[in-house]
Design an enzyme around this catalytic site. Structure first.
Site, PDB file in Angstrom:
ATOM      1  N   ASP A   7       0.589  59.863 -20.589  1.00  0.00           N
ATOM      2  CA  ASP A   7       0.747  61.118 -21.300  1.00  0.00           C
ATOM      3  C   ASP A   7       1.990  61.800 -20.716  1.00  0.00           C
ATOM      4  O   ASP A   7       2.449  61.424 -19.634  1.00  0.00           O
ATOM      5  CB  ASP A   7      -0.521  61.964 -21.091  1.00  0.00           C
ATOM      6  N   ASP A   9       2.998  65.750 -21.023  1.00  0.00           N
ATOM      7  CA  ASP A   9       2.809  67.109 -20.489  1.00  0.00           C
ATOM      8  C   ASP A   9       1.603  67.165 -19.550  1.00  0.00           C
ATOM      9  O   ASP A   9       0.506  66.739 -19.902  1.00  0.00           O
ATOM     10  CB  ASP A   9       2.628  68.103 -21.636  1.00  0.00           C
TER      11      ASP A   9
HETATM   12 MG   LIG Z   1      -1.226  66.340 -21.161  1.00  0.00          MG
END
Ligand SMILES: [Mg+2]
Ligand SMILES: [Zn+2]
Length: 178
Positions: A7, A9
């Site tokens: 992922d 962020d």
């Molecule tokens: Mg995230």
């Protein structure tokens, strides 16, 4: 093929409830770029799968998102690392797409693009929906406690088999050791 799915962020860079809308707002988490560099140098291909509903919400353009990723790649290259590709979901929660996590669409796209099975491929995220998408796609889910990670842990109900690590550097320590 040696593949790791991340992922973005809250895993690589600081997350923001107000979204990451510009290159200036993209700020690497301490140690994350060096951690990716260690994966790169050990021969792992690193791919990002990221929900970016800010596109659908009109908060930033694809051009801006590309500029954000150019900044990420530049800083990562300076640290000696490389992102092989970035898969994004540009849709919002009500668009009914197949790619917004917790749906596994980005992961299955990755499997198709690289022509690999995702079985035992580690997928690292900070939110429950990352873990759910990982499991749905057959990946091995890893939770980092950066970004939303501590909150995700506190809320419980993690998918069976979720491994928990402090941050991306701790994931890489553990992964390269195994
Ligand atoms: Mg995230
Ligand atoms: Zn989507």
């Amino acid at each position: 093929m040696k593949l790791v799915i991340l992922d973005r962020d809250g895993v690589i860079n600081q997350d923001s409830k107000a979204f990451i809308k510009s290159p200036a707002e993209w700020i690497a988490l301490p140690g994350s770029l060096e951690a990716i560099a260690r994966l790169s140098q050990a021969g792992w291909r690193v791919v990002i799968a990221s929900n970016q509903s800010g596109l659908s919400r009109g908060m930033f353009s694809m051009e801006t998102l590309n500029a954000i990723h150019a900044k990420m790649r530049t800083e990562l290259a300076q640290a000696g690392g490389h992102i092989d590709s970035v898969f994004i979901c540009p849709h919002g929660p009500d668009d009914g797409c197949a790619c917004r996590k917790p749906k596994p669409g980005m992961y299955t796209d990755i499997a198709r693009r690289y022509d690999v099975s995702l079985k035992d491929v580690p997928a690292v995220g900070d939110s429950l929906r990352d873990l759910q998408a990982s499991v749905a796609a057959g990946c091995a889910p890893w939770l980092v406690l950066t970004g939303n990670g501590q909150k995700t842990l506190d809320q419980g109900d993690l998918p069976a088999g979720t491994r928990i690590v402090k941050d991306l550097a701790a994931f890489v320590d553990s992964w390269l050791e195994a």
